[in-house]
Structures are given as C-alpha cells and as structure tokens.
Design an enzyme around this catalytic site. Sequence first.
Site, PDB file in Angstrom:
ATOM      1  N   GLY A 181      31.570  37.164  34.668  1.00 16.92           N
ATOM      2  CA  GLY A 181      30.564  38.132  35.146  1.00 16.92           C
ATOM      3  C   GLY A 181      29.172  37.699  34.730  1.00 16.92           C
ATOM      4  N   ASN A 210      41.633  45.847  38.371  1.00 16.39           N
ATOM      5  CA  ASN A 210      41.185  45.075  37.217  1.00 16.39           C
ATOM      6  C   ASN A 210      42.360  44.412  36.511  1.00 16.39           C
ATOM      7  OD1 ASN A 210      38.289  44.948  36.855  1.00 16.39           O
ATOM      8  ND2 ASN A 210      38.417  47.167  37.032  1.00 16.39           N
ATOM      9  N   GLN A 248      43.276  36.028  34.154  1.00 17.85           N
ATOM     10  CA  GLN A 248      42.406  35.420  33.135  1.00 17.85           C
ATOM     11  C   GLN A 248      43.165  35.219  31.821  1.00 17.85           C
ATOM     12  OE1 GLN A 248      38.712  37.665  33.123  1.00 17.85           O
ATOM     13  NE2 GLN A 248      38.063  36.726  35.047  1.00 17.85           N
ATOM     14  N   ASP A 269      29.550  51.958  21.242  1.00 18.97           N
ATOM     15  CA  ASP A 269      29.776  53.338  20.791  1.00 18.97           C
ATOM     16  C   ASP A 269      29.420  53.477  19.308  1.00 18.97           C
ATOM     17  OD1 ASP A 269      31.069  53.988  23.365  1.00 18.97           O
ATOM     18  OD2 ASP A 269      32.544  52.565  22.656  1.00 18.97           O
ATOM     19  N   HIS A 316      37.406  52.961  24.694  1.00 20.29           N
ATOM     20  CA  HIS A 316      35.989  52.957  25.079  1.00 20.29           C
ATOM     21  C   HIS A 316      35.856  53.828  26.320  1.00 20.29           C
ATOM     22  CE1 HIS A 316      31.987  51.962  26.216  1.00 20.29           C
ATOM     23  NE2 HIS A 316      32.414  51.543  27.392  1.00 20.29           N
TER      24      HIS A 316
HETATM   25  P1  NAX Z   1      27.771  44.000  37.141  1.00 15.46           P
HETATM   26  O1  NAX Z   1      28.466  44.582  38.337  1.00 15.46           O
HETATM   27  O2  NAX Z   1      26.273  43.921  37.120  1.00 15.46           O
HETATM   28  O3  NAX Z   1      28.307  42.532  36.879  1.00 15.46           O
HETATM   29  C1  NAX Z   1      29.655  42.207  36.898  1.00 15.46           C
HETATM   30  C2  NAX Z   1      29.778  40.787  37.371  1.00 15.46           C
HETATM   31  O4  NAX Z   1      31.136  40.409  37.254  1.00 15.46           O
HETATM   32  C3  NAX Z   1      29.376  40.595  38.838  1.00 15.46           C
HETATM   33  O5  NAX Z   1      28.384  39.575  38.925  1.00 15.46           O
HETATM   34  C4  NAX Z   1      30.682  40.187  39.506  1.00 15.46           C
HETATM   35  O6  NAX Z   1      30.484  39.275  40.571  1.00 15.46           O
HETATM   36  C5  NAX Z   1      31.437  39.567  38.336  1.00 15.46           C
HETATM   37  N1  NAX Z   1      32.880  39.514  38.499  1.00 15.46           N
HETATM   38  C6  NAX Z   1      33.700  40.401  39.112  1.00 15.46           C
HETATM   39  N2  NAX Z   1      34.955  39.946  39.114  1.00 15.46           N
HETATM   40  C7  NAX Z   1      34.949  38.767  38.456  1.00 15.46           C
HETATM   41  C8  NAX Z   1      35.955  37.819  38.140  1.00 15.46           C
HETATM   42  N3  NAX Z   1      37.231  38.001  38.496  1.00 15.46           N
HETATM   43  N4  NAX Z   1      35.596  36.705  37.460  1.00 15.46           N
HETATM   44  C9  NAX Z   1      34.301  36.491  37.116  1.00 15.46           C
HETATM   45  N5  NAX Z   1      33.307  37.355  37.405  1.00 15.46           N
HETATM   46  C10 NAX Z   1      33.636  38.477  38.062  1.00 15.46           C
HETATM   47  O7  NAX Z   1      28.326  44.809  35.890  1.00 15.46           O
HETATM   48  P2  NAX Z   1      27.745  44.899  34.401  1.00 15.46           P
HETATM   49  O8  NAX Z   1      26.765  46.002  34.346  1.00 15.46           O
HETATM   50  O9  NAX Z   1      27.323  43.548  33.967  1.00 15.46           O
HETATM   51  O10 NAX Z   1      29.041  45.398  33.621  1.00 15.46           O
HETATM   52  C11 NAX Z   1      30.157  44.564  33.459  1.00 15.46           C
HETATM   53  C12 NAX Z   1      31.341  45.358  32.932  1.00 15.46           C
HETATM   54  O11 NAX Z   1      31.037  45.894  31.658  1.00 15.46           O
HETATM   55  C13 NAX Z   1      31.715  46.565  33.797  1.00 15.46           C
HETATM   56  O12 NAX Z   1      33.135  46.617  33.903  1.00 15.46           O
HETATM   57  C14 NAX Z   1      31.235  47.735  32.976  1.00 15.46           C
HETATM   58  O13 NAX Z   1      31.948  48.917  33.259  1.00 15.46           O
HETATM   59  C15 NAX Z   1      31.501  47.233  31.584  1.00 15.46           C
HETATM   60  N6  NAX Z   1      30.811  47.906  30.466  1.00 15.46           N
HETATM   61  C16 NAX Z   1      31.486  48.003  29.296  1.00 15.46           C
HETATM   62  C17 NAX Z   1      30.902  48.547  28.170  1.00 15.46           C
HETATM   63  C18 NAX Z   1      31.640  48.613  26.878  1.00 15.46           C
HETATM   64  O14 NAX Z   1      31.087  49.168  25.918  1.00 15.46           O
HETATM   65  N7  NAX Z   1      32.880  48.103  26.738  1.00 15.46           N
HETATM   66  C19 NAX Z   1      29.541  49.120  28.220  1.00 15.46           C
HETATM   67  C20 NAX Z   1      28.716  48.620  29.353  1.00 15.46           C
HETATM   68  C21 NAX Z   1      29.461  48.412  30.652  1.00 15.46           C
HETATM   69  O15 NAX Z   1      29.542  49.637  31.319  1.00 15.46           O
END
Ligand code: NAX
Length: 327
Positions: free
Chosen positions: A11, A107, A114, A161, A189
């Site tokens: 990502g 997912n 992965q 968190d 989370h």
């Molecule tokens: P974005 O949608 O801006 O970026 C995600 C990126 O992942 C995209 O560029 C997409 O093309 C890429 N992607 C999707 N499938 C993929 C794969 N199979 N292999 C490689 N890349 C892939 O999301 P972003 O704001 O960067 O958030 C990323 C993730 O973090 C989301 O699932 C979000 O819910 C999660 N979060 C988790 C948090 C935590 O505390 N654990 C907090 C922040 C965030 O909400």
Amino acid sequence: MNAPIRVAVTGAAGQIGYSLLFRIASGAMFGLNQPVILQLIEAPIEKALKALEGVAMELDDCAFPLLKGVVQTSDASVGFKDANWCLLVGAKPRGPGMERADLLKDNGKIFTEQGRIIDAVAATNARVAVVGNPANTNCMIAASQAKRLPAENFTAMVRLDQNRAQTQLAKKAGADLTDVKDIFIYGNHSPTMFPAFAHATIGGKPAPQVINDDAWLQGPFCETVGKRGAAIIAARGLSSAASAANALVDHVRSLVTPGAVHSIAVKSEGRYGFDPNVWAGMPVRTTTPGSYEVITGYAMDDFAKSKIAATNKELVEERSFVAGMIA
Ligand code: NAX
C-alpha cells in the site's frame, strides 16, 4: 554503519504510505546508523503504480543518506524477497453498503496470499507488522499461512490507540505527555478496544487517583479513544494517515528497542481471558531487537473484564467470518 536492512511496505502509494516512507528513509524507524532498502509493493492497478513512481521520485529527491535503494513492484514475491521487515499497510477499504463479513473475506484473500509469500521468500526471521484493517484478523490470517516463521513474528498495530489514549490522559490531567506511562491497549483495533487506564500512571501516581473521575475514565475517555478514527474522518474527510504512519514508526521502533514497554496485538495464547487463537492487543516488553515478552499479571477489575470480554467477542466473530481461510 550497519549493513542495510530490507523493509517491504504494501500500500506504498496510499495515504499512510505517503507519510510513512519518508520517516523510514530518514532513520526515524530503525535509527540513524541503520541504512534501509525500501521494497514498495502496490496493487496491480495502473493509477496506483503510477502514483508509486511519483513517490519513489520524491524519495530520490530527498537525498536521504540512509536510503540505499528503492524497489517498486506489484509482484509480492519480488517485494517481500529477503525482507527483514514486512509492513502490511495496503488493504481493501470498506465500500458503500459493503457488509463487514465481505470486507473481512476480501481482505482475507489478500492477507492469505501475502502471508504465504512472506513465509516463502522473506528473510530468515522476518518480522511482520499489520496495519491494514481489520488489522488483528488480517494478521491472524497472514500468520496462519506461515510454516517457517513463528506466530510471534506477526504483530498488528494498536499503537495509534495507545498514543491517542496517552494524549487524552495527559490533557485531562493537565500533565506533560511524557509523564503518562503504562497506558496499554487490549483487544481489537476497533471501537471495542480497551485502553486499560487503571494501570496507567501520571507523574508516577496511578492515573485514576490523579484524574479522580472514574465516570470520565469509564465513559468519555474510552469512547473518545475508541471512536477517534471516526472523528478524524468526520473532520478531515479522510481517515487518519500521518498519525497512523507515526504510530507504525513507534510500533517498530519500540520493537527494536530492548526494554521498551508498549502495546502490540499478538497471538493471545489465552492471556488476559482472550480466546487463545485471536490476535489481541496487550502490553509487551521488548527483549532483543524484534522480539518481546508479553507482560502478564496486570489485575483486571469487573469493568476491565467486561470490556475485554466485549472486544474478545468481536475478535472471535471476525475469525468465524474467515474460518475457511485459516490454514
Ligand atoms: P489508502 O486507500 O490511501 O491506501 C491503501 C493502498 O493500498 C492503496 O494505494 C491500494 O492501491 C493499496 N493496496 C490495496 N491492495 C493491495 C495489495 N493487495 N497489495 C499492495 N497494495 C495494495 O489507505 P490508507 O489510508 O493508507 O490506509 C491503509 C490501511 O490502514 C487501511 O486498511 C486502513 O483502514 C488502515 N488503518 C489502520 C489503522 C490502525 O491503527 N491499525 C489506522 C489507520 C488506518 O485506518
């Protein structure tokens, strides 16, 4: 100067990636004596790969002394090859009207693949940190694919968190942030997670004694921390990104710093009343770089037990949605 380590990030062209990569390359994650090679993995989507090219150009333009190479790929077996750390940030977002079970399954497919590839091609003893949501369950799925890497090498992030909880306690007490210690996150989370305020200290004294407002701790405090992600979306129109990237820097930095105490989600093994096979947030102490021991023995009162039961129930339910994917 040490030999470079390889850090794979999925990502990488997303929101979090855009804040994260520059911090890793600057030395914030692994220290100023540790060169890195970034192995950036994106989904095989033209727009994402084009954006990744731009991010790689900007990394070049920063002229970071510690950055010894950048790989760009949509092939996970190239991206995870020999990686010492695999930071799994990319995930499929929940679309409008999408059921939670469908999000978990979509997912699940990503994290199954992965996990399998990491186990096959990453470095001996690679560490994996999962951010992409639902992070705990995605981590469990990835770990279930591993035959070579042990389950304890797979952790999910609850540090955002923890950081949120630390700040809320400091603000309420009118204390400096650094005076707040030992605030740990238990469970998922998600809004069900439990910031265990009873064990926190502020200026060396128990937080409940300093704050002297149990109703606030049990109510608004837990709610503010649990729903902070939604509050950020409501205000910014986008989910937390810079703070999430910062939390991942903290998660890994603490994991490579012997003696650090912090919260990470790990295989519960039945600790603190969690189902043994879910990945749940809990306190750990880093032993040697990349390794940790879970801190056990914190006593839980009835309120804490009920919060842990609720977040455990959610984790068990998430697992039931993806039961067929767990190897
Ligand atoms: P974005 O949608 O801006 O970026 C995600 C990126 O992942 C995209 O560029 C997409 O093309 C890429 N992607 C999707 N499938 C993929 C794969 N199979 N292999 C490689 N890349 C892939 O999301 P972003 O704001 O960067 O958030 C990323 C993730 O973090 C989301 O699932 C979000 O819910 C999660 N979060 C988790 C948090 C935590 O505390 N654990 C907090 C922040 C965030 O909400």
